[in-house]
Design a protein around this motif. Structure first.
Motif, short mmCIF file in Angstrom:
data_model
loop_
_atom_site.label_atom_id
_atom_site.label_comp_id
_atom_site.label_asym_id
_atom_site.label_seq_id
_atom_site.Cartn_x
_atom_site.Cartn_y
_atom_site.Cartn_z
N GLY A 276 40.19 42.67 35.98
CA GLY A 276 40.48 41.75 34.89
C GLY A 276 39.56 40.54 34.95
O GLY A 276 39.89 39.53 35.55
N VAL A 277 38.38 40.66 34.35
CA VAL A 277 37.41 39.56 34.35
C VAL A 277 36.89 39.33 32.94
O VAL A 277 36.57 40.28 32.23
N TRP A 278 36.83 38.05 32.55
CA TRP A 278 36.32 37.69 31.23
C TRP A 278 35.44 36.47 31.36
O TRP A 278 35.59 35.69 32.30
N ALA A 279 34.51 36.30 30.37
CA ALA A 279 33.49 35.25 30.50
C ALA A 279 33.59 34.21 29.39
O ALA A 279 34.07 34.49 28.29
N THR A 280 33.11 33.02 29.72
CA THR A 280 32.98 31.98 28.70
C THR A 280 31.72 31.16 28.95
O THR A 280 31.28 31.03 30.10
N MET A 281 31.12 30.65 27.87
CA MET A 281 29.92 29.81 27.97
C MET A 281 30.09 28.58 27.09
O MET A 281 30.72 28.64 26.04
N ASP A 282 29.47 27.49 27.52
CA ASP A 282 29.54 26.25 26.75
C ASP A 282 28.15 25.89 26.22
O ASP A 282 27.36 26.78 26.00
N ALA A 283 27.87 24.60 26.08
CA ALA A 283 26.58 24.21 25.49
C ALA A 283 25.47 24.27 26.54
O ALA A 283 24.80 23.28 26.82
N GLY A 284 25.30 25.43 27.13
CA GLY A 284 24.30 25.65 28.16
C GLY A 284 24.29 27.11 28.54
O GLY A 284 25.12 27.89 28.07
N PRO A 285 23.36 27.51 29.42
CA PRO A 285 23.18 28.93 29.72
C PRO A 285 24.11 29.53 30.78
O PRO A 285 24.15 30.74 30.96
N HIS A 286 24.85 28.68 31.48
CA HIS A 286 25.70 29.18 32.58
C HIS A 286 26.87 29.98 32.05
O HIS A 286 27.34 29.77 30.93
N VAL A 287 27.36 30.89 32.91
CA VAL A 287 28.50 31.71 32.51
C VAL A 287 29.64 31.43 33.48
O VAL A 287 29.43 31.36 34.69
N LYS A 288 30.83 31.23 32.94
CA LYS A 288 32.00 31.00 33.79
C LYS A 288 32.91 32.21 33.63
O LYS A 288 33.23 32.60 32.50
N VAL A 289 33.30 32.76 34.77
CA VAL A 289 34.05 34.02 34.75
C VAL A 289 35.47 33.75 35.25
O VAL A 289 35.66 33.20 36.33
N VAL A 290 36.44 34.13 34.44
CA VAL A 290 37.83 33.92 34.81
C VAL A 290 38.40 35.22 35.39
O VAL A 290 38.19 36.30 34.83
N CYS A 291 39.07 35.10 36.53
CA CYS A 291 39.65 36.27 37.18
C CYS A 291 40.80 35.83 38.09
O CYS A 291 41.03 34.63 38.27
N LEU A 292 41.47 36.81 38.69
CA LEU A 292 42.53 36.48 39.65
C LEU A 292 41.91 36.29 41.04
O LEU A 292 40.83 36.83 41.32
N PRO A 293 42.59 35.56 41.92
CA PRO A 293 42.02 35.28 43.26
C PRO A 293 41.60 36.54 44.01
O PRO A 293 40.56 36.55 44.67
N ASP A 294 42.38 37.61 43.91
CA ASP A 294 42.06 38.84 44.65
C ASP A 294 40.73 39.47 44.21
O ASP A 294 40.16 40.27 44.95
N ASP A 295 40.28 39.16 43.01
CA ASP A 295 39.06 39.79 42.50
C ASP A 295 37.81 38.93 42.68
O ASP A 295 36.71 39.34 42.30
N VAL A 296 37.99 37.75 43.26
CA VAL A 296 36.86 36.81 43.38
C VAL A 296 35.70 37.41 44.17
O VAL A 296 34.53 37.31 43.77
N ASP A 297 35.99 38.08 45.28
CA ASP A 297 34.90 38.62 46.11
C ASP A 297 34.08 39.64 45.35
O ASP A 297 32.84 39.62 45.39
N ALA A 298 34.77 40.53 44.64
CA ALA A 298 34.05 41.57 43.87
C ALA A 298 33.23 40.91 42.76
O ALA A 298 32.08 41.31 42.51
N VAL A 299 33.78 39.91 42.13
CA VAL A 299 33.07 39.23 41.04
C VAL A 299 31.82 38.52 41.59
O VAL A 299 30.72 38.64 41.04
#
Ligand code: DP6
Length: 327
Positions: A276-299
């Motif tokens: 369960g991972v989804w992305a968001t971007m703001d007024a710049g090129p970086h990507v922020k990925v939202v996920c659950l703590p258990d999936d952080v390592d894989a992400v």
């Protein structure tokens, strides 16, 4: 008359883009953000008798003319409310890249508002502090609070508009993995970008019409701690905001090739690995990925294998603005 404040950055899960009142800096659409525990600004304000003009340093360098002007305007409002005339010495540092689409204005103006009020001995509640920060940068109004924060659309003229707490940090243990893909400053700041979108993009009206329902969905998903509901609504809010900006004249394109690489990685991890991972971007090129703590390592593994990703910062819901002791 000296005080120090620390405020965390925030990233919108439902985006603000466009103003209903340019002079009072009121947003045309409602937004919801998560305050980030690992990205913050620390700002010290000291009102000094006899100083000829405000002196503002950001990250060890003198602020640019544009940055200084916005900070001086905030200081002027504080001076008017407190009935003081002294100019101020302001020292601000960020623990993340400044002005590269990483919410530095949000944490910066929230910390400046809190430190300036404390230095001027103004004992303001969160609503007044948030309205003060919001007037300088609307997203900064949200960084007064910790956890999950909402900012309503502003009716023209409503200068008291303030962000409110939707849910505290403890409400939901989610993560935002920030993939930093450049260290340069962005070409078009969010203030100019959203104004150009408002005045020239044929899709601006469609964006303003679509945003409230997406924000409502994000709100319900947060309250229900439902990531599978939050993710698609957050991504659509992001894409709709960028589609509106891309269609401005001239088009505003915040993405770099690596931004799309990261988006592809996120989709692959979601579709092939079933996370369960989804992305968001703001007024710049970086990507922020939202996920659950258990999936952080894989992400993180997947992101660090994506060419062009410089580093990742893993953030949890962070705390509200706070005043820190000064020696
Ligand atoms: C894309 O709050 O930086 O990050 O009010 O003009 O200072 P001003 O704009 P700002 O815009 C933030 C835009 C965004 C989305 C968001 O944070 O909601």
């Amino acid at each position: 008359m000296r005080a120090k404040a620390r405020a965390c950055a925030n990233i919108a899960l439902a985006k603000y883009w466009g103003k209903s009142d340019v002079a009072l800096n009121l947003p045309a659409v409602p937004s919801i953000s998560m305050t980030l525990d690992r990205m913050s600004s620390e700002t010290t304000v000291e009102f000094v008798d006899g100083l000829a003009s405000d002196e503002i340093a950001i990250g060890g360098e003198q602020a640019s003319a544009g940055e200084a002007r916005r900070a001086v305007e905030l200081l002027d409002r504080v001076r008017a409310a407190a009935g003081i005339a002294a100019r101020a010495r302001v020292v601000s540092t960020n623990d993340f890249p400044t002005a590269a689409g990483l919410a530095s204005s949000a944490s910066g103006f929230a910390a400046l508002a809190a430190a300036a009020c404390a230095a001027a001995k103004l004992d303001w509640d969160d609503a007044r502090l948030s309205a003060l920060a919001r007037r300088s940068s609307a997203s900064a109004g949200r960084s007064i609070h910790g956890g999950f924060v909402e900012l309503a659309a502003g009716a023209p003229g409503d200068d008291a508009l303030a962000a409110t707490l939707l849910a505290p940090a403890e409400h939901w243990d989610v993560r935002m993995v920030v993939a930093i893909v450049s260290t340069g400053r962005k070409d078009v700041g969010s203030t100019d970008g959203m104004e150009l979108s408002r005045t020239t993009s044929p899709y601006y009206r469609a964006w303003v019409d679509a945003a409230p329902a997406l924000c409502e969905e994000v709100r319900a998903a947060i309250l229900a701690r439902d990531l599978a509901r939050l993710g698609p609504a957050m991504e659509q809010s992001t894409m709709a905001m960028h589609a509106c900006a891309i269609a401005a004249r001239p088009g505003i394109l915040y993405w770099l090739p690596v931004t799309l690489e990261v988006l592809a990685t996120v989709r692959r991890v979601r579709e092939k690995q079933g996370l369960g991972v989804w992305a968001t971007m703001d007024a710049g090129p970086h990507v922020k990925v939202v996920c659950l703590p258990d999936d952080v390592d894989a992400v993180r593994r997947a992101l660090s294998r994506t060419e062009g990703v410089l580093r990742t910062v893993v953030c949890a819901p962070g705390p509200r603005v706070r005043i820190e002791p000064v020696p």
